[in-house]
Design a protein around this motif. Structure first.
Motif, PDB file in Angstrom:
ATOM      1  N   ARG A   1      -2.305   8.328  -5.628  1.00 59.02           N
ATOM      2  CA  ARG A   1      -2.898   7.115  -5.083  1.00 59.02           C
ATOM      3  C   ARG A   1      -1.799   6.164  -4.626  1.00 59.02           C
ATOM      4  O   ARG A   1      -0.797   5.968  -5.317  1.00 59.02           O
ATOM      5  CB  ARG A   1      -3.783   6.420  -6.126  1.00 59.02           C
ATOM      6  CG  ARG A   1      -4.523   5.224  -5.520  1.00 59.02           C
ATOM      7  CD  ARG A   1      -5.543   4.604  -6.414  1.00 59.02           C
ATOM      8  NE  ARG A   1      -6.252   3.561  -5.682  1.00 59.02           N
ATOM      9  CZ  ARG A   1      -7.189   2.777  -6.194  1.00 59.02           C
ATOM     10  NH1 ARG A   1      -7.554   2.924  -7.472  1.00 59.02           N
ATOM     11  NH2 ARG A   1      -7.777   1.846  -5.466  1.00 59.02           N
ATOM     12  N   TYR A   2      -2.022   5.553  -3.484  1.00 60.24           N
ATOM     13  CA  TYR A   2      -1.027   4.654  -2.899  1.00 60.24           C
ATOM     14  C   TYR A   2      -0.665   3.544  -3.878  1.00 60.24           C
ATOM     15  O   TYR A   2      -1.535   2.850  -4.413  1.00 60.24           O
ATOM     16  CB  TYR A   2      -1.562   4.060  -1.607  1.00 60.24           C
ATOM     17  CG  TYR A   2      -0.618   3.062  -0.962  1.00 60.24           C
ATOM     18  CD1 TYR A   2       0.584   3.481  -0.396  1.00 60.24           C
ATOM     19  CD2 TYR A   2      -0.940   1.708  -0.922  1.00 60.24           C
ATOM     20  CE1 TYR A   2       1.447   2.573   0.196  1.00 60.24           C
ATOM     21  CE2 TYR A   2      -0.078   0.799  -0.331  1.00 60.24           C
ATOM     22  CZ  TYR A   2       1.118   1.232   0.221  1.00 60.24           C
ATOM     23  OH  TYR A   2       1.970   0.332   0.799  1.00 60.24           O
ATOM     24  N   SER A   3       0.638   3.364  -4.111  1.00 58.35           N
ATOM     25  CA  SER A   3       1.119   2.367  -5.068  1.00 58.35           C
ATOM     26  C   SER A   3       2.177   1.453  -4.472  1.00 58.35           C
ATOM     27  O   SER A   3       3.060   0.972  -5.178  1.00 58.35           O
ATOM     28  CB  SER A   3       1.678   3.068  -6.310  1.00 58.35           C
ATOM     29  OG  SER A   3       0.686   3.822  -6.968  1.00 58.35           O
ATOM     30  N   GLY A   4       2.095   1.202  -3.188  1.00 58.68           N
ATOM     31  CA  GLY A   4       3.058   0.312  -2.563  1.00 58.68           C
ATOM     32  C   GLY A   4       4.307   1.041  -2.107  1.00 58.68           C
ATOM     33  O   GLY A   4       4.404   2.273  -2.181  1.00 58.68           O
ATOM     34  N   LYS A   5       5.286   0.274  -1.644  1.00 54.93           N
ATOM     35  CA  LYS A   5       6.503   0.835  -1.085  1.00 54.93           C
ATOM     36  C   LYS A   5       7.730   0.405  -1.887  1.00 54.93           C
ATOM     37  O   LYS A   5       7.802  -0.708  -2.378  1.00 54.93           O
ATOM     38  CB  LYS A   5       6.670   0.398   0.368  1.00 54.93           C
ATOM     39  CG  LYS A   5       5.562   0.902   1.291  1.00 54.93           C
ATOM     40  CD  LYS A   5       5.794   0.415   2.709  1.00 54.93           C
ATOM     41  CE  LYS A   5       4.688   0.919   3.646  1.00 54.93           C
ATOM     42  NZ  LYS A   5       4.902   0.447   5.044  1.00 54.93           N
ATOM     43  N   SER A   6       8.672   1.326  -1.992  1.00 48.38           N
ATOM     44  CA  SER A   6       9.958   1.006  -2.601  1.00 48.38           C
ATOM     45  C   SER A   6      10.907   0.537  -1.497  1.00 48.38           C
ATOM     46  O   SER A   6      10.621   0.675  -0.308  1.00 48.38           O
ATOM     47  CB  SER A   6      10.536   2.232  -3.300  1.00 48.38           C
ATOM     48  OG  SER A   6      10.610   3.320  -2.389  1.00 48.38           O
ATOM     49  N   THR A   7      12.047  -0.008  -1.890  1.00 49.93           N
ATOM     50  CA  THR A   7      13.033  -0.451  -0.901  1.00 49.93           C
ATOM     51  C   THR A   7      14.101   0.634  -0.722  1.00 49.93           C
ATOM     52  O   THR A   7      13.899   1.789  -1.101  1.00 49.93           O
ATOM     53  CB  THR A   7      13.691  -1.761  -1.375  1.00 49.93           C
ATOM     54  OG1 THR A   7      14.316  -1.538  -2.650  1.00 49.93           O
ATOM     55  CG2 THR A   7      12.668  -2.870  -1.506  1.00 49.93           C
ATOM     56  N   THR A   8      15.213   0.262  -0.183  1.00 53.35           N
ATOM     57  CA  THR A   8      16.303   1.226  -0.002  1.00 53.35           C
ATOM     58  C   THR A   8      17.015   1.482  -1.327  1.00 53.35           C
ATOM     59  O   THR A   8      16.743   0.837  -2.326  1.00 53.35           O
ATOM     60  CB  THR A   8      17.310   0.687   1.022  1.00 53.35           C
ATOM     61  OG1 THR A   8      17.759  -0.602   0.581  1.00 53.35           O
ATOM     62  CG2 THR A   8      16.658   0.554   2.395  1.00 53.35           C
ATOM     63  N   ASN A   9      17.926   2.431  -1.324  1.00 57.38           N
ATOM     64  CA  ASN A   9      18.712   2.781  -2.516  1.00 57.38           C
ATOM     65  C   ASN A   9      17.828   3.208  -3.686  1.00 57.38           C
ATOM     66  O   ASN A   9      18.022   2.777  -4.827  1.00 57.38           O
ATOM     67  CB  ASN A   9      19.599   1.606  -2.942  1.00 57.38           C
ATOM     68  CG  ASN A   9      20.564   1.174  -1.851  1.00 57.38           C
ATOM     69  OD1 ASN A   9      21.137   2.003  -1.161  1.00 57.38           O
ATOM     70  ND2 ASN A   9      20.718  -0.137  -1.687  1.00 57.38           N
ATOM     71  N   VAL A  10      16.854   4.064  -3.369  1.00 54.83           N
ATOM     72  CA  VAL A  10      15.943   4.553  -4.401  1.00 54.83           C
ATOM     73  C   VAL A  10      16.664   5.532  -5.313  1.00 54.83           C
ATOM     74  O   VAL A  10      17.263   6.506  -4.858  1.00 54.83           O
ATOM     75  CB  VAL A  10      14.716   5.243  -3.759  1.00 54.83           C
ATOM     76  CG1 VAL A  10      13.831   5.859  -4.840  1.00 54.83           C
ATOM     77  CG2 VAL A  10      13.909   4.228  -2.954  1.00 54.83           C
ATOM     78  N   LYS A  11      16.607   5.277  -6.621  1.00 53.91           N
ATOM     79  CA  LYS A  11      17.300   6.110  -7.598  1.00 53.91           C
ATOM     80  C   LYS A  11      16.516   7.369  -7.970  1.00 53.91           C
ATOM     81  O   LYS A  11      17.084   8.321  -8.495  1.00 53.91           O
ATOM     82  CB  LYS A  11      17.565   5.298  -8.861  1.00 53.91           C
ATOM     83  CG  LYS A  11      18.508   4.127  -8.675  1.00 53.91           C
ATOM     84  CD  LYS A  11      18.709   3.387  -9.992  1.00 53.91           C
ATOM     85  CE  LYS A  11      19.649   2.202  -9.831  1.00 53.91           C
ATOM     86  NZ  LYS A  11      19.823   1.481 -11.127  1.00 53.91           N
TER      87      LYS A  11
ATOM     88  N   PHE B   1      -2.319  -1.011 -11.802  1.00 51.99           N
ATOM     89  CA  PHE B   1      -1.065  -1.325 -12.506  1.00 51.99           C
ATOM     90  C   PHE B   1       0.108  -0.523 -11.954  1.00 51.99           C
ATOM     91  O   PHE B   1       1.254  -0.944 -12.057  1.00 51.99           O
ATOM     92  CB  PHE B   1      -1.199  -1.173 -14.023  1.00 51.99           C
ATOM     93  CG  PHE B   1      -1.399   0.218 -14.552  1.00 51.99           C
ATOM     94  CD1 PHE B   1      -0.364   1.137 -14.575  1.00 51.99           C
ATOM     95  CD2 PHE B   1      -2.622   0.600 -15.084  1.00 51.99           C
ATOM     96  CE1 PHE B   1      -0.542   2.406 -15.102  1.00 51.99           C
ATOM     97  CE2 PHE B   1      -2.808   1.873 -15.617  1.00 51.99           C
ATOM     98  CZ  PHE B   1      -1.768   2.777 -15.622  1.00 51.99           C
ATOM     99  N   SER B   2      -0.146   0.623 -11.326  1.00 51.90           N
ATOM    100  CA  SER B   2       0.957   1.376 -10.716  1.00 51.90           C
ATOM    101  C   SER B   2       1.515   0.619  -9.509  1.00 51.90           C
ATOM    102  O   SER B   2       2.734   0.609  -9.276  1.00 51.90           O
ATOM    103  CB  SER B   2       0.496   2.780 -10.307  1.00 51.90           C
ATOM    104  OG  SER B   2      -0.561   2.718  -9.362  1.00 51.90           O
ATOM    105  N   TYR B   3       0.640  -0.031  -8.748  1.00 56.43           N
ATOM    106  CA  TYR B   3       1.075  -0.840  -7.599  1.00 56.43           C
ATOM    107  C   TYR B   3       1.880  -2.051  -8.087  1.00 56.43           C
ATOM    108  O   TYR B   3       2.951  -2.366  -7.553  1.00 56.43           O
ATOM    109  CB  TYR B   3      -0.144  -1.302  -6.799  1.00 56.43           C
ATOM    110  CG  TYR B   3       0.176  -2.031  -5.511  1.00 56.43           C
ATOM    111  CD1 TYR B   3       0.166  -1.365  -4.287  1.00 56.43           C
ATOM    112  CD2 TYR B   3       0.483  -3.396  -5.510  1.00 56.43           C
ATOM    113  CE1 TYR B   3       0.448  -2.025  -3.106  1.00 56.43           C
ATOM    114  CE2 TYR B   3       0.775  -4.064  -4.333  1.00 56.43           C
ATOM    115  CZ  TYR B   3       0.753  -3.376  -3.136  1.00 56.43           C
ATOM    116  OH  TYR B   3       1.040  -4.040  -1.960  1.00 56.43           O
TER     117      TYR B   3
END
Length: 327
Positions: free
Chosen positions: A74-84, A106-108
């Motif tokens: 399920r869609y939970s938003g977007k991460s930014t750059t430099n994803v670990k 809560f995941s979003y």
């Protein structure tokens, strides 16, 4: 002879109706809901890609947006750059965020707190611990960049894990889940997990017209799933332990999150289902995070009963505070 049998069946049918038993019917509250899942030969069912609009649960309520991505999360938003790396959520309807919008889960909200990790919510409505384990196995076959696995638990997962006939009947009573099958697990004498392939609810012709046929279906399912000396808590604990071992084998950390309030499990069954897990998680060095807030009317979706957006805010904060030292 045939006349006698026919008359006997008619009498039994009339008696069953007189005592209040009914023919097979789908739950009316589910008939207008979209079907967000599809049959899967291993998992029993799996979310299918799409953007779904659920009708209001009350007369003055709003539509609920429910977005499933291509791989079933399920869609939970977007991460930014430099994803670990990825953080994976698995679990049931509480974890998936049933009855709330994408941006209210809560995941979003958790994703907003950790922009340098990609949060993926593979929780699925109706799943227990065993299906969550199967889902995790499917995920880790393809994804080697998972840094943390978070399993969201409610005590009813135990009932689903061992193959309860009433549970699979309840699924079949929902039009949106009538096509699914239920995989389940038991323990052998040596406490090893025995895996059973997904089983579908047994269906007979004319079930919508005769109470007797509906009763026969139920008896057949109970016979197929019958077993003695089932310890559902031990079965679920074994499954959770395998989740932890699987995550560690993949180089991931693992956290066990309780989302169910103890008072509710006591009200229903007379037992606090978290107590055995306190000892179990400590013994097996599993990170336990207790987020079992009381789901009063203020924290429930009206007309449905699942946690609402206010509850999900509490969950997100609790889980974040519990796992931030693992990242």
């Amino acid at each position: 002879v045939f006349s006698s049998i026919f008359i006997t069946l008619i009498i039994i049918e009339l008696l069953l109706r007189a005592f209040g038993f009914e023919t097979w019917k789908y739950r009316e509250d589910d008939l207008k809901q979209p079907t967000t899942n599809k049959y899967h030969p291993i998992l029993g069912w799996k979310p299918k890609e799409g953007v779904y609009d659920f009708p209001p649960y009350t007369k003055n309520g709003n539509y609920t947006k429910f977005t499933i991505l291509k791989d079933g999360n399920r869609y939970s938003g977007k991460s930014t750059t430099n994803v670990k790396g990825d953080i994976i959520f698995i679990g049931g309807s509480f974890g998936q965020g049933w009855a709330v919008n994408d941006e209210e889960t809560f995941s979003y909200l958790f994703q907003k707190k950790l922009s340098n990790f990609k949060v993926k919510n593979y929780s699925v409505t109706g799943y227990g611990s065993f299906q969550s384990l199967l889902m995790l196995e499917e995920i880790l076959k393809k994804n080697r960049n998972v840094k943390l696995v978070i399993y969201s638990y409610i005590w009813h997962h135990q009932t689903r894990d061992y193959g309860n006939a009433s549970w699979i009947q309840g699924l079949a009573n929902s039009k949106a889940f009538s096509h699914v099958a239920l995989p389940y697990a038991r323990l052998d004498k040596n406490n090893n997990l025995i895996r059973y392939k997904p089983i579908k609810y047994f269906k007979l012709p004319l079930r919508e017209y005769f109470v007797l046929i509906t009763k026969i279906e139920k008896k057949i399912m109970r016979a197929r799933l019958f077993s003695t000396n089932i310890d559902e808590t031990k079965i679920t604990q074994k499954i959770v332990h395998e989740m932890k071992l699987l995550a560690e084998k993949n180089g991931s950390k693992f956290a066990f999150v309780n989302l169910y309030p103890p008072s509710e499990s006591i009200r229903i069954s007379g037992k606090n289902h978290l107590i055995p897990y306190n000892k179990f998680t400590k013994k097996n060095k599993i990170k336990l995070i207790n987020c079992g807030y009381e789901l009063t009317e203020e924290y429930q979706v009206k007309g449905d009963g699942h946690p609402n957006n206010k509850a999900h805010i509490l969950y997100a904060d609790c889980i974040y505070n519990g796992v931030k030292n693992l990242l």
